[in-house]
Design a protein around this motif. Structure first.
Motif, PDB file in Angstrom:
ATOM      1  N   LEU A 107       4.314  80.422  41.474  1.00 61.65           N
ATOM      2  CA  LEU A 107       5.415  80.281  42.439  1.00 61.65           C
ATOM      3  C   LEU A 107       5.725  78.814  42.677  1.00 61.65           C
ATOM      4  O   LEU A 107       6.888  78.407  42.669  1.00 61.65           O
ATOM      5  N   ARG A 108       4.698  77.994  42.900  1.00 58.59           N
ATOM      6  CA  ARG A 108       4.914  76.552  43.132  1.00 58.59           C
ATOM      7  C   ARG A 108       5.588  75.893  41.931  1.00 58.59           C
ATOM      8  O   ARG A 108       6.496  75.065  42.096  1.00 58.59           O
ATOM      9  N   ALA A 109       5.162  76.239  40.731  1.00 59.39           N
ATOM     10  CA  ALA A 109       5.763  75.661  39.527  1.00 59.39           C
ATOM     11  C   ALA A 109       7.250  76.023  39.446  1.00 59.39           C
ATOM     12  O   ALA A 109       8.090  75.171  39.112  1.00 59.39           O
ATOM     13  N   PHE A 110       7.586  77.252  39.769  1.00 59.82           N
ATOM     14  CA  PHE A 110       8.990  77.676  39.794  1.00 59.82           C
ATOM     15  C   PHE A 110       9.777  76.870  40.827  1.00 59.82           C
ATOM     16  O   PHE A 110      10.845  76.333  40.540  1.00 59.82           O
ATOM     17  N   ALA A 111       9.234  76.776  42.037  1.00 59.66           N
ATOM     18  CA  ALA A 111       9.947  76.120  43.137  1.00 59.66           C
ATOM     19  C   ALA A 111      10.198  74.641  42.875  1.00 59.66           C
ATOM     20  O   ALA A 111      11.186  74.081  43.368  1.00 59.66           O
ATOM     21  N   ARG A 112       9.338  74.010  42.096  1.00 58.70           N
ATOM     22  CA  ARG A 112       9.433  72.565  41.844  1.00 58.70           C
ATOM     23  C   ARG A 112      10.146  72.224  40.545  1.00 58.70           C
ATOM     24  O   ARG A 112      10.114  71.064  40.121  1.00 58.70           O
ATOM     25  N   SER A 113      10.779  73.206  39.913  1.00 59.86           N
ATOM     26  CA  SER A 113      11.389  72.949  38.612  1.00 59.86           C
ATOM     27  C   SER A 113      12.772  73.593  38.508  1.00 59.86           C
ATOM     28  O   SER A 113      13.216  74.282  39.422  1.00 59.86           O
TER      29      SER A 113
ATOM     30  N   ALA B  91      16.554  74.856  38.259  1.00 58.16           N
ATOM     31  CA  ALA B  91      17.659  74.832  39.226  1.00 58.16           C
ATOM     32  C   ALA B  91      17.171  74.923  40.666  1.00 58.16           C
ATOM     33  O   ALA B  91      17.851  74.455  41.583  1.00 58.16           O
ATOM     34  N   HIS B  92      16.001  75.513  40.878  1.00 56.75           N
ATOM     35  CA  HIS B  92      15.520  75.698  42.246  1.00 56.75           C
ATOM     36  C   HIS B  92      15.235  74.377  42.949  1.00 56.75           C
ATOM     37  O   HIS B  92      15.580  74.211  44.123  1.00 56.75           O
ATOM     38  N   ALA B  93      14.619  73.434  42.273  1.00 60.61           N
ATOM     39  CA  ALA B  93      14.221  72.175  42.917  1.00 60.61           C
ATOM     40  C   ALA B  93      15.417  71.430  43.522  1.00 60.61           C
ATOM     41  O   ALA B  93      15.417  71.127  44.720  1.00 60.61           O
ATOM     42  N   PRO B  94      16.474  71.140  42.746  1.00 61.58           N
ATOM     43  CA  PRO B  94      17.608  70.437  43.366  1.00 61.58           C
ATOM     44  C   PRO B  94      18.380  71.309  44.363  1.00 61.58           C
ATOM     45  O   PRO B  94      18.933  70.794  45.339  1.00 61.58           O
ATOM     46  N   ALA B  95      18.407  72.621  44.147  1.00 59.49           N
ATOM     47  CA  ALA B  95      19.114  73.504  45.085  1.00 59.49           C
ATOM     48  C   ALA B  95      18.438  73.472  46.449  1.00 59.49           C
ATOM     49  O   ALA B  95      19.106  73.327  47.478  1.00 59.49           O
ATOM     50  N   SER B  96      17.113  73.605  46.469  1.00 66.17           N
ATOM     51  CA  SER B  96      16.417  73.618  47.765  1.00 66.17           C
ATOM     52  C   SER B  96      16.502  72.259  48.449  1.00 66.17           C
ATOM     53  O   SER B  96      16.690  72.186  49.662  1.00 66.17           O
ATOM     54  N   LYS B  97      16.386  71.199  47.691  1.00 63.79           N
ATOM     55  CA  LYS B  97      16.500  69.855  48.283  1.00 63.79           C
ATOM     56  C   LYS B  97      17.919  69.617  48.821  1.00 63.79           C
ATOM     57  O   LYS B  97      18.093  69.111  49.927  1.00 63.79           O
ATOM     58  N   GLY B  98      18.917  70.006  48.046  1.00 65.98           N
ATOM     59  CA  GLY B  98      20.303  69.797  48.448  1.00 65.98           C
ATOM     60  C   GLY B  98      20.735  70.645  49.634  1.00 65.98           C
ATOM     61  O   GLY B  98      21.665  70.282  50.360  1.00 65.98           O
TER      62      GLY B  98
END
Length: 126
Positions: free
Chosen positions: A79-85, A87-94
């Motif tokens: 799950l962590r690897a998915f969240a940090r990579s 499309a998810h990483a920039p989407a969650s940060k943005g």
């Protein structure tokens, strides 16, 4: 896109433990909800190919600015690897500044109990 049904990217072995993750997001504005809504397809494609993903679903009430996710993973690390990579990483940060409220729940379940019900996710998120 009010609901994306449970999708199984990688079928888990029977009787194995899985890491379940549920979330609830409420955006501050309808503009924030629209941004969340527009970023969802890319993240959904990422989930459909994510290593260790055993299932995922999304419920959305964009006019109420509220979104729920529900997913099952082979491990918390997957799950962590998915969240940090991807499309998810920039989407969650943005989207971070667009969020009014966010709640998360994680628990262990048996792969035999997948898909997890929305009722169980809602119960754990309250």
């Amino acid at each position: 896109m009010p609901t994306l049904p449970w999708t199984v990217p990688n079928t888990p072995p029977p009787g194995t433990d899985v890491h379940v993750f549920a979330s609830r997001f409420e955006t501050r504005t309808r503009w924030g909800a629209l941004r969340f809504f527009l970023r969802t397809p890319r993240v959904w494609r990422q989930v459909s190919h994510a290593p260790g993903a055993h299932g995922a679903a999304l419920r959305a009430q964009p006019l109420r600015r509220t979104f729920w996710t529900l997913s099952a993973w082979e491990s918390a690390d997957a799950l962590r690897a998915f969240a940090r990579s991807g499309a998810h990483a920039p989407a969650s940060k943005g989207l971070a500044r667009q969020m009014r409220d966010a709640k998360y729940a994680t628990w262990r379940a048996s792969s035999d109990d997948l898909p997890v019900s929305w009722q169980e996710a809602f119960r754990r998120l309250t």
